[in-house]
Scaffold this motif. Sequence first.
Motif, short mmCIF file in Angstrom:
data_model
loop_
_atom_site.label_atom_id
_atom_site.label_comp_id
_atom_site.label_asym_id
_atom_site.label_seq_id
_atom_site.Cartn_x
_atom_site.Cartn_y
_atom_site.Cartn_z
N GLY A 88 0.79 -1.24 0.00
CA GLY A 88 0.00 0.00 0.00
C GLY A 88 0.81 1.28 0.00
O GLY A 88 0.25 2.35 0.19
N PHE A 89 2.12 1.21 -0.17
CA PHE A 89 2.91 2.44 -0.27
C PHE A 89 4.01 2.25 -1.29
O PHE A 89 4.64 1.19 -1.34
N MET A 90 4.18 3.25 -2.12
CA MET A 90 5.23 3.19 -3.14
C MET A 90 6.00 4.51 -3.06
O MET A 90 5.38 5.57 -3.17
N PRO A 91 7.31 4.47 -2.77
CA PRO A 91 7.99 5.76 -2.57
C PRO A 91 8.19 6.55 -3.87
O PRO A 91 8.54 5.99 -4.90
N PHE A 92 7.95 7.83 -3.77
CA PHE A 92 8.35 8.80 -4.80
C PHE A 92 9.19 9.82 -4.05
O PHE A 92 9.08 9.94 -2.83
N TYR A 93 10.03 10.54 -4.79
CA TYR A 93 10.97 11.42 -4.11
C TYR A 93 10.83 12.86 -4.61
O TYR A 93 10.61 13.08 -5.81
N PRO A 94 10.96 13.81 -3.69
CA PRO A 94 10.85 15.21 -4.11
C PRO A 94 12.11 15.64 -4.86
O PRO A 94 13.09 14.91 -4.91
N GLY A 95 12.06 16.81 -5.42
CA GLY A 95 13.22 17.31 -6.16
C GLY A 95 12.98 18.75 -6.56
O GLY A 95 11.98 19.37 -6.17
N PRO A 96 13.89 19.28 -7.40
CA PRO A 96 13.80 20.71 -7.75
C PRO A 96 12.75 21.01 -8.81
O PRO A 96 12.63 22.15 -9.25
N GLY A 97 11.98 19.99 -9.23
CA GLY A 97 10.94 20.21 -10.24
C GLY A 97 10.96 19.07 -11.23
O GLY A 97 11.82 18.21 -11.19
N LEU A 98 9.98 19.05 -12.13
CA LEU A 98 9.90 17.97 -13.12
C LEU A 98 10.71 18.33 -14.36
O LEU A 98 10.68 19.46 -14.81
N GLY A 99 11.39 17.32 -14.90
CA GLY A 99 12.15 17.57 -16.13
C GLY A 99 11.93 16.49 -17.15
O GLY A 99 11.19 15.52 -16.92
N ALA A 124 5.64 22.87 -10.72
CA ALA A 124 6.20 24.07 -11.37
C ALA A 124 6.71 25.08 -10.34
O ALA A 124 7.51 25.96 -10.67
N SER A 125 6.24 24.96 -9.09
CA SER A 125 6.69 25.93 -8.07
C SER A 125 8.04 25.53 -7.45
O SER A 125 8.65 26.31 -6.74
N MET A 126 8.50 24.31 -7.72
CA MET A 126 9.68 23.81 -7.01
C MET A 126 10.98 24.57 -7.33
O MET A 126 11.75 24.85 -6.41
N PRO A 127 11.23 24.93 -8.62
CA PRO A 127 12.47 25.70 -8.85
C PRO A 127 12.50 26.99 -8.02
O PRO A 127 13.53 27.35 -7.45
N GLY A 128 11.35 27.68 -7.95
CA GLY A 128 11.28 28.91 -7.15
C GLY A 128 11.53 28.63 -5.68
O GLY A 128 12.21 29.40 -4.98
N ILE A 164 16.27 27.18 -12.48
CA ILE A 164 16.96 27.63 -11.26
C ILE A 164 18.12 28.57 -11.64
O ILE A 164 18.32 29.62 -11.02
N ILE A 165 18.86 28.20 -12.68
CA ILE A 165 19.96 29.07 -13.14
C ILE A 165 19.41 30.44 -13.54
O ILE A 165 19.95 31.48 -13.14
N SER A 211 27.09 36.35 -5.06
CA SER A 211 27.61 35.04 -4.63
C SER A 211 27.87 34.17 -5.85
O SER A 211 27.15 34.24 -6.84
N ARG A 212 28.88 33.33 -5.72
CA ARG A 212 29.13 32.34 -6.79
C ARG A 212 28.37 31.07 -6.41
O ARG A 212 28.63 30.47 -5.36
N ILE A 213 27.41 30.71 -7.25
CA ILE A 213 26.57 29.55 -6.95
C ILE A 213 26.77 28.52 -8.05
O ILE A 213 26.65 28.85 -9.24
N CYS A 214 27.10 27.30 -7.65
CA CYS A 214 27.33 26.26 -8.66
C CYS A 214 26.19 25.24 -8.64
O CYS A 214 25.85 24.70 -7.58
N ILE A 215 25.63 25.01 -9.80
CA ILE A 215 24.57 24.00 -9.96
C ILE A 215 25.24 22.66 -10.26
O ILE A 215 25.95 22.54 -11.27
N TYR A 216 25.02 21.70 -9.40
CA TYR A 216 25.56 20.36 -9.63
C TYR A 216 24.55 19.54 -10.41
O TYR A 216 23.58 19.03 -9.86
N GLY A 217 24.78 19.41 -11.72
CA GLY A 217 23.91 18.57 -12.55
C GLY A 217 22.82 19.39 -13.22
O GLY A 217 21.94 19.93 -12.56
N VAL A 218 22.90 19.48 -14.57
CA VAL A 218 21.86 20.19 -15.31
C VAL A 218 20.98 19.23 -16.12
O VAL A 218 19.92 19.63 -16.61
N ALA A 219 21.40 17.97 -16.28
CA ALA A 219 20.53 16.98 -16.92
C ALA A 219 19.31 16.78 -16.03
O ALA A 219 19.40 16.96 -14.81
#
Length: 445
Positions: A267-278, A311-315, A359-360, A335-343
């Motif tokens: 009765g439970f299947m994990p899904f994971y949050p993230g910075p938005g759908l891609g 759609a609100s997640m990147p914000g 996000i960039i 500030s110098r901000i580095c995004i790890y992973g753009v795929a």
Amino acid sequence: MAASSATSPAAQLLASKIAARTATVAVVGMGYVGMPLAVTVADAGFAVLAVDIDDARVAAIARGESYIGDVPSARLGPLVESGKIRSTVRFRELQDADAIIICVPTPLNKTKEPDLSYVVSALREIKAYLRRGQLIILESTTYPGFTREVGLPMLEEVGYRCGDEFFLTFSPERTDPGNPRYDVSNTTKVLGGVTATCTEMGAALYRQVIETVHVVSSTDAAEMAKLLENTFRAVNIGLVNEVALMCNTLGIDTWEVIAAASTKPFGFMPFYPGPGLGGHCLPIDPLYLSWKLRSHNYTARFIELAQTINASMPGFVVQLAADTLNDHSRAVRGSRICIYGVAYKPNIDDVRESPALEIIELLHRKGANVVYTDPHVAEIEVEGRRYVGVTEAEARSSDLAIITTDHAAFDLVALARDGNLILDTRNATRRAAVPAEYLHKVVRL
Ligand SMILES: NC(=O)c1ccc[n+]([C@@H]2O[C@H](COP(=O)([O-])OP(=O)(O)OC[C@H]3O[C@@H](n4cnc5c(N)ncnc54)[C@H](O)[C@@H]3O)[C@@H](O)[C@H]2O)c1
């Protein structure tokens, strides 16, 4: 193949060519979907005609060079050399094909409505050269009803009868780029035809190539099945993203909560949050369904809510980034901000619809000096600006690293040791077992 119940002479001839694997199969659109399909069909012994409008892609295939990560040139090359795969930009050569599989893009236009122009353009070319006995299979994702309402009348204008003289089916593609376990040949194929003979022809072809074919009663059902699959994922990701927003408000560790809930054996299947759908599918496909339903005066409520949250997640990530810097008396501006992973997901090179790009853009607008690192993506363009990826060593000197994609190649222990602040939107630092002594630098979504 078992004795065919196909009655028309054209159906019988096609069925016998498929059974003997002497049929020529054209794949129209040689991208993430078309390329793996073409090599799988050729591996099964069929002659494949690879058709694309992109001269550079067609030329690369002719040289045996693959530009799709899941298909190494070592696999494509010998198939081209032996003549099993031939590439062309000339649609007239479709006359040589017994089956034509359409794998062209189906994006959204600027107003977020289905853009079926690529499919319609491919169908127009196919129609121009349609000959008696051809099997046409649409694999591009579309809304329920498209094959029957748009594809069928277009092809019927030629004058052949569908089901007797030509055959039309819809069979959604389920490619999962980068998935080491499931590829074209071992992922069950759903298929529905306009008529029973259409279904029989389509299923006969795929059964030569793919382990299991699941037949449904219509093209509409096959189209809807694909949209159920992707809407299911988009809605569940929307739900878990909202759980992340709630946990953040309540000061609870989202990842700990998901890990705990996942211990339930039913009765439970994990899904994971993230910075938005891609990607090309999840942010787009459900909108094909909601668009279609609007024409029936029906609002697809789950889809719209999930879309709003996702759609609100990147914000939200940018807000968290600002808060993280603020807690250390720093501003986003300067500030110098580095995004790890753009795929859009781990271990692939596809940046389509990737939330990292938004996000960039949002950080750039706030005056940050944004850089990115990604072992799979050498350069990107965001709103007309070109970014060239920096090395991980260069990335570590940033004020803040935002982990947006959990690529296996990242050395996150080194980042935690040598870097400054880290905003981890993927729970990647926990999976990488970053030592406790560095965890004071890490903020998780
Ligand atoms: N990429 C995925 O993971 C995935 C998974 C399942 C379903 N799909 C669906 O499959 C379809 C194709 O997606 P993709 O990711 O392979 O796209 P893609 O952009 O990687 O490739 C499409 C190819 O079609 C070519 N093309 C465009 N118009 C054409 C035309 N009129 N005639 C011939 N070639 C043409 C392009 O040059 C390109 O090479 C889409 O409907 C998509 O929704 C994609």
